[in-house]
Motif scaffolding. Structure first.
Motif, PDB file in Angstrom:
ATOM      1  N   UNK A  52       1.027  -1.750   0.141  1.00  0.00           N
ATOM      2  CA  UNK A  52      -0.504  -0.205  -0.244  1.00  0.00           C
ATOM      3  C   UNK A  52       0.460   1.056  -0.684  1.00  0.00           C
ATOM      4  N   UNK A  53       1.914   1.599   0.357  1.00  0.00           N
ATOM      5  CA  UNK A  53       2.934   2.389   0.927  1.00  0.00           C
ATOM      6  C   UNK A  53       2.929   2.510  -0.385  1.00  0.00           C
ATOM      7  N   UNK A  54       3.406   1.478  -1.357  1.00  0.00           N
ATOM      8  CA  UNK A  54       4.130   1.421  -2.798  1.00  0.00           C
ATOM      9  C   UNK A  54       2.990   2.293  -3.830  1.00  0.00           C
ATOM     10  N   UNK A 118      -7.464  -2.721   0.606  1.00  0.00           N
ATOM     11  CA  UNK A 118      -6.675  -1.818   1.877  1.00  0.00           C
ATOM     12  C   UNK A 118      -6.471  -3.556   3.000  1.00  0.00           C
ATOM     13  N   UNK A 119      -7.682  -4.423   2.345  1.00  0.00           N
ATOM     14  CA  UNK A 119      -7.820  -5.242   3.722  1.00  0.00           C
ATOM     15  C   UNK A 119      -6.866  -6.459   3.191  1.00  0.00           C
ATOM     16  N   UNK A 120      -7.455  -6.700   1.319  1.00  0.00           N
ATOM     17  CA  UNK A 120      -6.613  -8.100   0.591  1.00  0.00           C
ATOM     18  C   UNK A 120      -5.414  -7.094   0.967  1.00  0.00           C
ATOM     19  N   UNK A 121      -4.320  -6.197   0.513  1.00  0.00           N
ATOM     20  CA  UNK A 121      -3.217  -5.938   0.208  1.00  0.00           C
ATOM     21  C   UNK A 121      -2.473  -6.277   1.278  1.00  0.00           C
ATOM     22  N   UNK A 122      -3.036  -5.664   2.731  1.00  0.00           N
ATOM     23  CA  UNK A 122      -2.418  -6.713   3.936  1.00  0.00           C
ATOM     24  C   UNK A 122      -2.273  -7.508   4.676  1.00  0.00           C
ATOM     25  N   UNK A 127      -0.513  -9.630   6.818  1.00  0.00           N
ATOM     26  CA  UNK A 127      -1.055  -8.732   8.592  1.00  0.00           C
ATOM     27  C   UNK A 127      -1.831  -9.785   8.857  1.00  0.00           C
ATOM     28  N   UNK A 128      -1.643  -9.668   9.959  1.00  0.00           N
ATOM     29  CA  UNK A 128      -3.819 -10.692  10.751  1.00  0.00           C
ATOM     30  C   UNK A 128      -4.571  -9.707  10.955  1.00  0.00           C
ATOM     31  N   UNK A 129      -4.667  -8.409  11.113  1.00  0.00           N
ATOM     32  CA  UNK A 129      -4.819  -7.768  11.978  1.00  0.00           C
ATOM     33  C   UNK A 129      -4.429  -6.207  12.142  1.00  0.00           C
ATOM     34  N   UNK A 130      -6.610  -5.871  11.402  1.00  0.00           N
ATOM     35  CA  UNK A 130      -6.199  -4.156  11.414  1.00  0.00           C
ATOM     36  C   UNK A 130      -6.898  -3.003  12.482  1.00  0.00           C
ATOM     37  N   UNK A 131      -6.116  -2.382  12.181  1.00  0.00           N
ATOM     38  CA  UNK A 131      -6.738  -1.137  13.355  1.00  0.00           C
ATOM     39  C   UNK A 131      -7.311  -0.099  12.745  1.00  0.00           C
ATOM     40  N   UNK A 145     -16.535  -4.823   7.822  1.00  0.00           N
ATOM     41  CA  UNK A 145     -17.420  -5.825   6.860  1.00  0.00           C
ATOM     42  C   UNK A 145     -15.999  -6.544   5.990  1.00  0.00           C
ATOM     43  N   UNK A 146     -14.909  -5.915   4.794  1.00  0.00           N
ATOM     44  CA  UNK A 146     -14.261  -5.804   3.892  1.00  0.00           C
ATOM     45  C   UNK A 146     -13.395  -7.049   5.001  1.00  0.00           C
ATOM     46  N   UNK A 147     -12.359  -6.908   6.375  1.00  0.00           N
ATOM     47  CA  UNK A 147     -12.310  -7.246   6.835  1.00  0.00           C
ATOM     48  C   UNK A 147     -12.419  -8.902   6.691  1.00  0.00           C
ATOM     49  N   UNK A 148     -13.718  -9.092   6.656  1.00  0.00           N
ATOM     50  CA  UNK A 148     -14.385 -10.354   7.621  1.00  0.00           C
ATOM     51  C   UNK A 148     -14.231 -10.861   6.403  1.00  0.00           C
ATOM     52  N   UNK A 149     -14.761 -10.175   5.310  1.00  0.00           N
ATOM     53  CA  UNK A 149     -14.453 -10.823   3.878  1.00  0.00           C
ATOM     54  C   UNK A 149     -13.354 -11.478   3.044  1.00  0.00           C
TER      55      UNK A 149
END
Lengths: 463, 463
Positions: A52-54, A118-122, A127-131, A145-149
């Motif tokens: 995502x930084x890229x 964002x969830x997908x690239x993480x 990565x396991x968790x988004x905050x 919603x997105x992290x669950x999917x």
């Protein structure tokens, strides 16, 4: 019978996002660190994954959308392009009013367009968790919603005032399996310090951002990252799918270029989403008026200077070159919670500085009037944020009638208002206060810019 | 990339509604008046306009949809047919799960499909105002929406318990310009009498119906009529546009006939909407399993007898031939408020009596479990009513896996659950009670059928 909806088949969903940055006539100025020097992408690694930084710093015009992301976006995209025939008739305007209906997403707004990537690239980066943080909950619910999917954990620091008084988006987050805690919390140093000083505080977005960033970067496993729902380049990039679809749909409706493109603007992501592909058309020579509409109580583009400023009150983020009211600015508590941000996304700010945009600001009372007219003609109930775009659309449609011109107006219907009915209730019972920023308040809040580096104001001024 | 949405272009919207009545192998039995004799259409004139009464008793199979109604339906119709690929994958089922997404309507459910035509036909008949009742507010909000677009006044008697505790759909009605009063009110004789006896009552649907009918028929100008959101033949007729669109969309997806069609069933309107065109296919020889799903706490089709019964507790309506739990039945206060009706629409009942349907009943806890699985795979939050159809769909998809059969399942996603998040919250915190009807309660409530005329139980039994 006229077609009032222009659908794109799933197979026509755009395969690339559009990055405005390399097409801007004047190159964007870099974010700066606390030392006043440009931020190095490496420095962002504890906060965001490298992929995502890229995207954040990319100079490529077109960025491929991975197939797996497309498959998830297809759950509700392409969204319909609709024509507001009943409103046109009511206004007796010769203008044709088209709108992208982003309210059809599972979270009810445009926010999932970036939450999913964002969830997908993480996830790709291990990565396991988004905050994240959320105010009224639009962004928090979209990320839940997105992290669950995608299959990540999700933690949301929600401003306590909303957590207690507006519990419904919190419940949505929980339906999608996210953990939602009231901020300030006792789970972070930032939260504990605030609670020590102000045990009864109802919190703020600034505090919630500090807690979310801290929770992400201090996870001892190193597998948490932070996620932001607007402002940054990669967030705006993901939203361009809105305008790219609209371009295809307008072509199907026989429109070469719209005359006017309108979006509400808070941090800038839904506005960028609908407008950037048309900013590109404008740079390439088309005559298009592009109008971001902000609340009169939070008028960064129309009243703020273009300056280097922090993205947050606690000054934890880099300095961004943007139109801003100063990071210490506390906007009035208008119902359009999603537009209450002191700054404007650097990419939107750069386009405005170039003279590519014609920003305007409206009071929330005018916007609710427009929303009621919309609900009683077109039949859907818009989000208070979206009502800003509707108010400008109505003004432009009336102007077209007065000028006798058959203009094509396109606006972004960024979300529905089903979770915001209390605002309507207040308006209909005559209790909604007008809210605009006074010169004295502006002067006071701009003090927070003192001592910060100044950006260059050079621009080509071709428009 | 698979197509996961099958859209019909506006030009392909069905131009006729489908009337199952003349295609039923055994003719329907007539509604009876208090004297036990068949009701004459003329007797309904103070309550409904003649054009709708004609539809109610029509023996034509296809009824043309007026152009002006089509134009209003096009604001959200044709609705998408979507494929639940994430749920299929999660269940590892070879079944293909398709669903009609009726949640995209402005009121968030299938109800506007009949609210728009009812408002339009009343307007054609010179009526100025529609009066109705509503429980949780789904129907009231749909009629408020429709009357505003058509240009009628609207008054809604809302059960006081919901009026006070679930204010959001009341606010929707007000956004659409309707007058919403808590029932019992002091505006009708029925309301005043109840208030005299029970000043602190929180009301009931039975009382609200009495108030709405009284307010409509006693309007001294004679220009008010009553409107009902389910049960009656003309209401079910208007809903068949759902199944007719689905037929076209399945053809586009290469499906000749679905193997299974599922809908939740309260009064019967959304179930009839999705299923009747497929009941016709079944009558014509296709092998289709058609499953209405009702709450275990309100199991009219699965536990009630086929009997003549009143549509309301106050016994103001004609006697209808239907599966019923008795008009005195008071269902448990489950979250699926739209399924809490003691009887089943006569047309659905007739199809069930013929053996054309395979009804089943589920407890609400099972349904919320299904809704959570749906939200966490497909991403949208369904209405508690809709969750009954989802629970059956999941059961059938698992059965297909066990049998190793590539079945095509079609169900109706009748509405979203964004106004029902409190039910989810209760479920997720482990506080949702199971709710099913005991034999003793059933026996007690069936006493209200004593002394009423009995319908014939003759049927062809071909299925």
């Amino acid at each position: 019978m006229n077609e009032v909806k222009i659908n794109l088949p799933d197979s026509e969903i755009p395969r690339q996002w559009y990055n405005l940055a390399p097409d801007l006539p004047t190159p964007m100025q870099p974010p700066l660190g606390p030392d006043g020097k440009p931020v190095n992408p490496e420095m962002l690694k504890p906060v965001f994954p490298m992929n995502l930084i890229e995207q954040e710093v990319s100079r490529e015009t077109w960025i491929k959308i991975p197939e797996e992301i497309l498959e998830l976006l297809l759950k509700w995209r392409p969204t319909p392009l609709k024509r507001a025939v009943s409103l046109e008739r009511h206004l007796k305007t010769p203008a044709k009013i088209y709108y992208k209906d982003e309210s059809v997403s599972p979270a009810g707004s445009h926010k999932p367009n970036t939450a999913i990537p964002q969830a997908w690239y993480n996830k790709q980066a291990g990565i396991k968790k988004l905050v994240t943080e959320t105010g009224a909950g639009q962004w928090g619910s979209a990320l839940a919603f997105a992290t669950k999917l995608v299959g990540l954990e999700c933690k949301v620091f929600m401003v306590r005032a909303s957590f207690d008084q507006k519990p419904f988006r919190k419940m949505m987050m929980q339906v999608w399996g996210a953990t939602c805690v009231a901020s300030p919390s006792d789970e972070t140093n930032a939260g504990r310090e605030i609670l020590k000083k102000m045990p009864n505080t109802t919190g703020s977005l600034g505090i919630a951002i500090s807690e979310a960033v801290e929770a992400a970067v201090t996870d001892p496993t190193g597998s948490s990252r932070y996620s932001l729902g607007s402002v940054l380049n990669h967030v705006l990039l993901h939203q361009t799918i809105i305008g790219l679809e609209a371009q295809k749909q307008l072509k199907l409706a026989g429109v070469k270029h719209p005359d006017i493109v309108i979006g509400c603007a808070g941090g800038g992501s839904n506005f960028a989403g609908i407008s950037f592909p048309f900013v590109k058309e404008k740079i390439d020579g088309a005559k298009i008026e592009i109008i971001p509409v902000e609340p009169a109580s939070c008028p960064s583009l129309t009243k703020g200077p273009f300056a280097y400023d922090n993205g947050d009150i606690a000054q934890m983020t880099p300095l961004l070159p943007m139109y801003t009211l100063g990071h210490a600015f506390v906007p009035a508590s208008i119902h359009a919670g999603g537009l209450r941000y002191h700054g404007m996304a650097p990419l939107v700010s750069a386009a405005a500085l170039e003279g590519l945009l014609k920003p305007r600001a409206y009071d929330q009372v005018k916007c609710f009037e427009a929303a009621i007219l919309w609900s009683r003609t077109e039949g859907t109930i818009p989000a208070p944020e979206t009502s800003h775009a509707i108010a400008a659309t109505i003004d432009e449609a009336i102007k077209a009638r007065e000028e006798g011109k058959e203009k094509v107006i396109l606006f972004n219907y960024s979300g529905h208002g089903l979770m915001d009915l209390v605002g309507y209730d207040q308006f209909l019972s005559g209790k909604l206060p007008a809210a605009s920023l006074s010169e004295a308040e502006l002067k006071e809040s701009l003090k927070s810019l003192e001592g910060l580096p100044k950006p260059s104001l050079a621009k080509t001024g071709r428009w």
